[in-house]
Design a protein around this motif. Structure first.
Motif, short mmCIF file in Angstrom:
data_model
loop_
_atom_site.label_atom_id
_atom_site.label_comp_id
_atom_site.label_asym_id
_atom_site.label_seq_id
_atom_site.Cartn_x
_atom_site.Cartn_y
_atom_site.Cartn_z
N ALA A 49 0.78 -1.50 0.25
CA ALA A 49 0.34 -0.04 0.28
C ALA A 49 0.74 1.38 0.04
N SER A 50 0.29 2.53 -0.51
CA SER A 50 1.06 3.35 -0.76
C SER A 50 -0.16 3.78 0.63
N ALA A 51 0.32 5.00 1.59
CA ALA A 51 0.31 5.57 2.69
C ALA A 51 -0.15 7.17 2.84
N GLY A 52 -0.89 7.49 2.65
CA GLY A 52 -1.78 9.25 2.29
C GLY A 52 -1.21 9.19 3.64
N ASP A 53 -1.43 10.90 3.47
CA ASP A 53 -0.63 11.93 4.26
C ASP A 53 -1.20 11.50 5.93
N ALA A 54 -2.42 10.96 6.32
CA ALA A 54 -2.67 11.02 7.17
C ALA A 54 -1.62 10.15 8.03
N ILE A 55 -1.32 9.10 7.38
CA ILE A 55 0.00 7.92 8.66
C ILE A 55 1.57 8.03 8.19
N TRP A 56 1.71 8.90 6.46
CA TRP A 56 3.39 9.10 5.81
C TRP A 56 4.02 8.76 7.19
N ASN A 57 4.08 10.14 7.71
CA ASN A 57 4.56 10.81 8.69
C ASN A 57 6.34 10.37 7.87
N VAL A 77 -22.33 2.32 -5.11
CA VAL A 77 -21.69 0.40 -5.54
C VAL A 77 -21.64 0.27 -4.08
N PRO A 78 -23.50 -1.13 -4.59
CA PRO A 78 -23.90 -1.46 -3.23
C PRO A 78 -23.40 -2.84 -2.60
N HIS A 79 -22.91 -2.79 -0.94
CA HIS A 79 -22.57 -4.25 -0.69
C HIS A 79 -21.01 -4.08 -1.12
N PRO A 80 -19.86 -3.80 -1.01
CA PRO A 80 -18.58 -3.61 -1.54
C PRO A 80 -17.95 -4.72 -1.57
N CYS A 81 -18.54 -4.51 0.10
CA CYS A 81 -16.79 -5.94 0.87
C CYS A 81 -17.25 -6.69 0.68
N THR A 82 -16.12 -7.70 1.22
CA THR A 82 -15.76 -9.25 0.89
C THR A 82 -16.41 -9.69 2.24
N GLY A 83 -16.06 -9.15 3.40
CA GLY A 83 -15.67 -9.44 5.17
C GLY A 83 -14.59 -10.19 5.65
N GLU A 84 -13.52 -10.00 4.41
CA GLU A 84 -12.12 -10.31 4.94
C GLU A 84 -11.19 -8.77 4.95
N SER A 85 -10.43 -9.39 5.70
CA SER A 85 -9.18 -8.37 5.72
C SER A 85 -7.67 -8.59 5.26
N VAL A 86 -7.18 -7.93 5.07
CA VAL A 86 -5.66 -8.06 4.45
C VAL A 86 -5.03 -7.41 4.99
N ARG A 87 -3.67 -8.41 5.44
CA ARG A 87 -2.17 -7.45 5.76
C ARG A 87 -1.10 -6.67 4.41
N VAL A 88 -1.51 -6.03 4.77
CA VAL A 88 -0.50 -4.91 3.23
C VAL A 88 1.11 -4.05 4.52
N LYS A 89 2.31 -4.19 3.56
CA LYS A 89 3.40 -3.40 3.74
C LYS A 89 3.16 -2.15 3.65
N ILE A 90 3.24 -1.05 4.34
CA ILE A 90 3.80 0.27 3.52
C ILE A 90 4.75 0.64 2.77
N SER A 104 -2.62 -2.35 -3.38
CA SER A 104 -2.24 -2.39 -4.48
C SER A 104 -3.70 -2.69 -4.91
N LYS A 105 -3.71 -3.21 -5.98
CA LYS A 105 -5.51 -3.87 -6.44
C LYS A 105 -5.05 -5.04 -5.92
N GLU A 106 -4.59 -6.05 -5.93
CA GLU A 106 -4.26 -7.56 -4.92
C GLU A 106 -5.41 -7.07 -4.28
N SER A 107 -4.64 -6.28 -3.50
CA SER A 107 -5.03 -6.02 -2.39
C SER A 107 -6.32 -5.55 -1.42
N PHE A 108 -6.67 -4.95 -2.51
CA PHE A 108 -8.31 -4.11 -2.60
C PHE A 108 -9.01 -5.53 -2.84
N THR A 109 -8.44 -6.44 -4.13
CA THR A 109 -9.79 -6.88 -4.41
C THR A 109 -10.01 -8.00 -3.63
#
Length: 124
Positions: A49-57, A77-90, A104-109
């Motif tokens: 993932a890329s960090a937005g300004d709020a967490i870039w520090n 877009v109704p009900h976009p969530c899959t119910g899963e979570s993902v661990r990403v590296k900044i 990343s598209k893979e982690s978003f998906t």
């Protein structure tokens, strides 16, 4: 009280603690992963993932891992969530992004329908 009941109670407590420590935010996704602000042209996989300004520090977020969960839509877009979570590296900075995390598209998906494009999240 048996060991099985104790394990169930401990598991429930851990789930409640992780949910209560989560920070709300917004996620989008991107598809071009190198170069990155943290690692240059060195690939870091696709669960990133890329960090937005709020967490870039000022780059202190580089290399940190966050767990991200979709909590709902930010558009029609109704009900976009899959119910899963993902661990990403900044691995990068997304200056001026409307999102907290640009996944990343893979982690978003993994956590949401990519057709949504933007979602509400909790991360910790």
């Amino acid at each position: 009280m048996g060991i099985q009941n104790i394990l169930i109670i401990l598991s429930m407590a851990a789930c409640l603690m992780s949910t209560s420590m989560a920070t709300p935010g917004i996620a989008t996704f991107y598809t071009s992963y190198v170069p990155s602000a943290c690692y240059g042209s060195t690939q870091q996989g696709v669960m990133i993932a890329s960090a937005g300004d709020a967490i870039w520090n000022n780059g202190a977020a580089c290399g940190k891992f966050v767990t991200v969960r979709c909590t709902g839509p930010r558009n029609p877009v109704p009900h976009p969530c899959t119910g899963e979570s993902v661990r990403v590296k900044i691995v990068d900075h997304c200056p001026g992004c409307q999102s907290t995390l640009d996944l990343s598209k893979e982690s978003f998906t993994k956590i949401a329908n990519p057709v949504a494009g933007i979602i509400n999240i909790d991360y910790y």
